[in-house]
Scaffold this active site. Structure first.
Site, PDB file in Angstrom:
ATOM      1  N   GLU A   8       0.810  -1.140   0.102  1.00 39.60           N
ATOM      2  CA  GLU A   8       0.139  -0.238   0.068  1.00 39.60           C
ATOM      3  C   GLU A   8       0.924   1.303  -0.167  1.00 39.60           C
ATOM      4  OE1 GLU A   8      -4.061  -1.734   2.184  1.00 39.60           O
ATOM      5  OE2 GLU A   8      -2.312  -0.995   3.442  1.00 39.60           O
ATOM      6  N   CYS A  66       5.528  -4.423  16.219  1.00 41.49           N
ATOM      7  CA  CYS A  66       5.311  -3.195  17.171  1.00 41.49           C
ATOM      8  C   CYS A  66       3.765  -3.448  17.550  1.00 41.49           C
ATOM      9  CB  CYS A  66       5.661  -1.965  16.617  1.00 41.49           C
ATOM     10  SG  CYS A  66       7.154  -1.874  16.055  1.00 41.49           S
ATOM     11  N   GLY A 109       6.511  -1.693   6.436  1.00 45.13           N
ATOM     12  CA  GLY A 109       7.996  -2.144   6.384  1.00 45.13           C
ATOM     13  C   GLY A 109       8.914  -1.267   7.205  1.00 45.13           C
ATOM     14  N   GLU A 110       9.980  -1.993   7.399  1.00 47.66           N
ATOM     15  CA  GLU A 110      11.270  -1.429   8.024  1.00 47.66           C
ATOM     16  C   GLU A 110      12.188  -0.912   6.915  1.00 47.66           C
ATOM     17  OE1 GLU A 110      12.080   0.254  11.181  1.00 47.66           O
ATOM     18  OE2 GLU A 110      13.725   0.642   9.674  1.00 47.66           O
ATOM     19  N   SER A 135      11.757   6.842   7.953  1.00 47.87           N
ATOM     20  CA  SER A 135      11.576   6.634   9.409  1.00 47.87           C
ATOM     21  C   SER A 135      11.813   5.216   9.867  1.00 47.87           C
ATOM     22  CB  SER A 135      10.000   6.691   9.472  1.00 47.87           C
ATOM     23  OG  SER A 135       9.598   6.375  11.028  1.00 47.87           O
ATOM     24  N   SER A 147      11.143   6.461  15.143  1.00 51.35           N
ATOM     25  CA  SER A 147       9.905   5.883  15.929  1.00 51.35           C
ATOM     26  C   SER A 147      10.394   5.350  17.394  1.00 51.35           C
ATOM     27  CB  SER A 147       9.260   4.762  15.363  1.00 51.35           C
ATOM     28  OG  SER A 147       8.878   5.053  14.202  1.00 51.35           O
ATOM     29  N   LEU A 148      10.235   6.596  18.441  1.00 47.02           N
ATOM     30  CA  LEU A 148      10.590   6.405  19.778  1.00 47.02           C
ATOM     31  C   LEU A 148       9.610   5.863  20.478  1.00 47.02           C
ATOM     32  CD1 LEU A 148      13.326   6.952  21.570  1.00 47.02           C
ATOM     33  CD2 LEU A 148      12.255   8.849  22.251  1.00 47.02           C
ATOM     34  N   HIS A 149       8.372   6.429  20.790  1.00 45.18           N
ATOM     35  CA  HIS A 149       7.131   6.104  21.353  1.00 45.18           C
ATOM     36  C   HIS A 149       7.137   5.670  22.928  1.00 45.18           C
ATOM     37  CE1 HIS A 149       5.834   5.952  17.293  1.00 45.18           C
ATOM     38  NE2 HIS A 149       6.386   4.852  17.003  1.00 45.18           N
ATOM     39  N   ASN A 179      -3.768   5.690  15.888  1.00 44.22           N
ATOM     40  CA  ASN A 179      -4.774   5.358  14.883  1.00 44.22           C
ATOM     41  C   ASN A 179      -5.407   3.986  15.199  1.00 44.22           C
ATOM     42  OD1 ASN A 179      -4.762   7.768  13.171  1.00 44.22           O
ATOM     43  ND2 ASN A 179      -2.687   7.143  12.610  1.00 44.22           N
ATOM     44  N   CYS A 193      -1.082   6.541   9.497  1.00 45.19           N
ATOM     45  CA  CYS A 193       0.176   5.889  10.281  1.00 45.19           C
ATOM     46  C   CYS A 193      -0.267   4.342  10.655  1.00 45.19           C
ATOM     47  CB  CYS A 193       0.743   6.526  11.173  1.00 45.19           C
ATOM     48  SG  CYS A 193       1.300   8.167  10.652  1.00 45.19           S
TER      49      CYS A 193
HETATM   50  N1  SAH Z   1       8.898   0.829  10.142  1.00 43.27           N
HETATM   51  C1  SAH Z   1       8.849   2.278  10.224  1.00 43.27           C
HETATM   52  C2  SAH Z   1       8.236   3.175   9.134  1.00 43.27           C
HETATM   53  C3  SAH Z   1       6.654   2.787   8.917  1.00 43.27           C
HETATM   54  S1  SAH Z   1       5.604   3.278  10.307  1.00 43.27           S
HETATM   55  C4  SAH Z   1       8.998   2.736  11.573  1.00 43.27           C
HETATM   56  O1  SAH Z   1       8.151   2.134  12.322  1.00 43.27           O
HETATM   57  O2  SAH Z   1       9.311   3.937  11.896  1.00 43.27           O
HETATM   58  C5  SAH Z   1       5.425   5.073  10.211  1.00 43.27           C
HETATM   59  C6  SAH Z   1       5.018   5.655  11.837  1.00 43.27           C
HETATM   60  O3  SAH Z   1       3.778   5.203  11.896  1.00 43.27           O
HETATM   61  C7  SAH Z   1       5.981   5.087  12.863  1.00 43.27           C
HETATM   62  O4  SAH Z   1       6.358   6.166  13.568  1.00 43.27           O
HETATM   63  C8  SAH Z   1       5.142   3.889  13.340  1.00 43.27           C
HETATM   64  O5  SAH Z   1       5.583   3.790  14.732  1.00 43.27           O
HETATM   65  C9  SAH Z   1       3.752   4.794  13.621  1.00 43.27           C
HETATM   66  N2  SAH Z   1       2.599   3.949  13.796  1.00 43.27           N
HETATM   67  C10 SAH Z   1       2.386   2.617  13.532  1.00 43.27           C
HETATM   68  N3  SAH Z   1       1.216   2.088  13.975  1.00 43.27           N
HETATM   69  C11 SAH Z   1       0.605   3.221  14.291  1.00 43.27           C
HETATM   70  C12 SAH Z   1      -0.717   3.656  14.786  1.00 43.27           C
HETATM   71  N4  SAH Z   1      -1.754   2.346  14.852  1.00 43.27           N
HETATM   72  N5  SAH Z   1      -1.130   4.786  15.100  1.00 43.27           N
HETATM   73  C13 SAH Z   1      -0.302   5.666  14.923  1.00 43.27           C
HETATM   74  N6  SAH Z   1       0.931   5.694  14.406  1.00 43.27           N
HETATM   75  C14 SAH Z   1       1.184   4.253  14.356  1.00 43.27           C
HETATM   76 FE1  SF4 Z   2       7.212  -2.382  11.422  1.00 43.49          FE
HETATM   77 FE2  SF4 Z   2       7.234   0.299  11.777  1.00 43.49          FE
HETATM   78 FE3  SF4 Z   2       4.884  -1.340  12.206  1.00 43.49          FE
HETATM   79 FE4  SF4 Z   2       6.868  -1.303  13.693  1.00 43.49          FE
HETATM   80  S1  SF4 Z   2       5.797   0.479  13.624  1.00 43.49           S
HETATM   81  S2  SF4 Z   2       5.741  -3.104  13.001  1.00 43.49           S
HETATM   82  S3  SF4 Z   2       8.755  -1.112  12.525  1.00 43.49           S
HETATM   83  S4  SF4 Z   2       5.914  -1.033  10.175  1.00 43.49           S
END
Ligand code: SAH
Ligand code: SF4
Length: 395
Positions: free
Chosen positions: A131, A155, A196-197, A228, A250-252, A327, A370
Site C-alpha cells: 500500500e 510493534c 515495512g522497516e 522513518s 519511532s521512539l514512542h 490510529n 500511520c
Molecule cells: N517501520 C517504520 C516506518 C513505518 S511506520 C517505523 O516504524 O518507523 C510510520 C510511523 O507510524 C511510525 O512512527 C510508526 O511507529 C507509526 N505507527 C504505527 N502504527 C501506528 C498507529 N496505529 N497509530 C499511529 N501511529 C502508528
Molecule cells: Fe514495522 Fe514500523 Fe509497524 Fe513497527 S511500526 S511493525 S517497524 S511498520
C-alpha cells in the site's frame, strides 16, 4: 478494564510474540524485467547483454533515464528520440512497468490509498500487494511509501506488524510507487513511512531514494525526503552517509521496559544506543533536525512524567517531536490518548524549547493513517468498517 488486567494481558502478549518473523515468500522476478529502479550502470549492463555496442551504451542509458524519470514515459514507444529499431529491441527484452494499481480508496479528507499489485512472475503464485498513501495539502503533496510487503517487526500498536506475509521490495518497486498513481499529481515530499522497516531493506531503499532525489530525473530534494525507522542502529549512520535524507525515529517510549513492549526491536537496540546513533547522525543540525515520532497511547506512554523524561533524553540532539494520535485498527488493545492530555504533553515539550506538532490523523476512515496499513487479503467485515469509521469520527 482495570489497569492490572491490561498489564497482565500485555505481558502475556509481549511474551508470546517473537522478536522477528521469517520471510514467507521469495521473490520471483518477472520474465521480462522492468528497467525501473536500475541504476545507470545497471541499465548500461543490461544494454550490453542485448548487444548494444559499448560506445553507444552511455548515450542510450542517458536517453532511457531521461525518458523514464524526467518525462515519465510508460512505454518504449513514447521514446521518440530513440531509433525505432532500438525501441523494438528494448521492447523484446524489457518493460518500463511500474506496480499496477489494484484498488484505490479515497478518504473523506482527500487522502488516497492505493493498493499496488507487484509482479511475482509466477502465475501459480499469488500476486504480492503493497500500500501507498498520497496526502494532498494546499501547497504540497506528500507520498507515504512502503519498503516491504508487511514487516518482520511486531510493534504492538501497529497494524502492519500483524501481517504474516513479508518480503523486501526491490528498488524498482519503491521508485515505482512514487511514479505510479501520483505520477500526474503534485508530489513535493516523500516519507518512507508506509509498510515495512526501511532499514531492514537498506540497499534497495538507498538505491531507490538516490534515484528519487536525482536531479536529472524525479528530482525531489533530499531535505524533502524523510526515512522513518523503528531503530535499526547499525544502519542509521549509513543512512546519513549513503543516502543523506532526513531521519525520523519511532521512539514512542522513554523507558526501555515499555519500549521493549511497544517496539520489540528495542530489546536488540535499547534507547541509549539508539540516541547515541542519533547524536552521531551525519548532517544533523538545527536546520536539519531529527524527528522523533511519539504515538499517543492512552494511559500507556502519555503522562507528564513521560514528557519530562523525553525532554531530558533528547538533550543535545537537534530534534523535533512529532506527536501522533494513535490510529485504531480492528482488534487493537490500545486507545488514543484524550485530546486534552495530548495538548498538555505537547505544551510541556513546547515550553522546553521543542517544536511539537500533533500530527493530524489523515485517512483514518480508509485505514490509510500511520500504522494502519495492511494489504493482506483479510478484508474487513462491514461491521468492522463501521466501527472503525465511528472511531475515526469521534476525534
Ligand atoms: N517501520 C517504520 C516506518 C513505518 S511506520 C517505523 O516504524 O518507523 C510510520 C510511523 O507510524 C511510525 O512512527 C510508526 O511507529 C507509526 N505507527 C504505527 N502504527 C501506528 C498507529 N496505529 N497509530 C499511529 N501511529 C502508528
Ligand atoms: Fe514495522 Fe514500523 Fe509497524 Fe513497527 S511500526 S511493525 S517497524 S511498520
Amino acid at each position: 478494564m482495570t489497569e492490572t488486567m491490561t498489564s497482565s494481558i500485555e505481558a502475556s502478549f509481549a511474551a508470546s510474540v517473537p522478536l522477528e518473523k521469517i520471510a514467507l515468500e521469495t521473490y520471483v522476478p518477472p520474465a521480462r524485467p522492468s528497467l525501473i529502479g536500475l541504476s545507470r550502470a545497471e541499465i548500461a549492463d543490461r544494454l550490453g547483454e542485448i548487444g548494444v555496442a559499448p560506445a553507444q551504451r552511455k548515450m542510450r542509458t542517458q536517453q532511457l533515464w531521461h525518458w523514464i524519470y524526467f518525462r515519465g514515459a510508460r512505454s518504449f514507444d513514447e521514446m521518440t528520440s530513440v531509433s525505432k529499431e532500438m525501441r523494438g529491441e528494448l521492447e523484446k527484452h524489457f518493460t518500463v512497468d511500474r506496480p499496477e494499481v489494484a484498488a484505490e480508496q479515497i478518504s473523506n479528507d482527500g487522502t488516497r490509498k492505493w493498493l499496488l499489485r507487484l509482479p511475482s512472475g509466477d502465475p501459480l503464485q499469488r500476486a504480492h500487494e503493497v500500500e501507498c498513501v498520497y496526502i494532498p495539502e494546499t501547497d504540497r503533496g506528500t507520498l507515504c511509501v512502503s519498503s516491504q510487503v508487511g514487516c518482520t517487526l511486531n510493534c504492538s500498536f501497529c497494524h502492519t506488524g500483524t501481517q504474516r506475509l513479508v518480503r523486501n521490495l526491490t528498488a524498482g518497486e519503491i521508485v515505482g510507487q512514487i511514479e505510479t498513481p501520483a505520477g500526474n499529481r503534485l508530489v513535493t515530499n516523500v516519507v518512507m513511512m508506509g509498510m515495512g522497516e526501511p532499514l531492514y531493506n537498506f540497499d534497495a531503499v538507498r538505491d531507490a531514494l538516490l534515484m528519487v532525489s536525482d536531479n536529472e530525473g524525479i528530482g525531489i530534494s533530499r531535505r524533502r525526503i524523510t526515512l522513518s525507522t523503528s531503530g535499526v542502529v547499525p544502519n542509521i549512520v549509513r543512512t546519513g552517509e549513503e543516502i543523506g535524507v532526513m531521519l525520523a525515529i519511532s521512539l514512542h517510549a522513554v523507558r526501555d521496559e515499555l519500549r521493549n513492549e511497544l517496539v520489540p526491536l528495542n530489546r536488540k537496540y535499547p534507547i541509549a544506543e539508539l540516541l547515541e546513533a542519533c547524536r552521531d547522525y551525519p548532517g544533523a543540525s538545527n536546520a536539519r533536525r531529527i524527528t522523533f515520532e511519539y504515538v499517543m497511547l492512552k494511559g500507556v506512554n502519555d503522562s507528564l512524567d513521560d514528557a519530562k523524561l523525553l525532554v531530558k533524553l533528547l538533550k543535545g540532539i537537534p530534534a523535533k517531536i512529532n506527536l501522533i494520535p494513535f490510529n485504531p485498527w480492528p482488534g487493537t488493545r490500545y486507545e488514543c490518548s484524550d485530546w486534552d492530555q495530548i495538548e498538555k504533553f505537547s505544551e510541556y515539550i513546547f515550553n522546553a524549547g521543542y517544536s511539537s506538532p500533533v500530527r493530524t490523523p489523515r485517512g483514518r476512515d480508509i485505514l490509510a493513517a500511520c500504522g494502519q496499513l495492511k494489504s493482506e487479503t483479510e478484508k474487513l467485515s462491514a461491521r468492522e468498517r463501521q466501527a472503525l469509521r465511528a472511531m475515526a469520527m469521534t476525534d
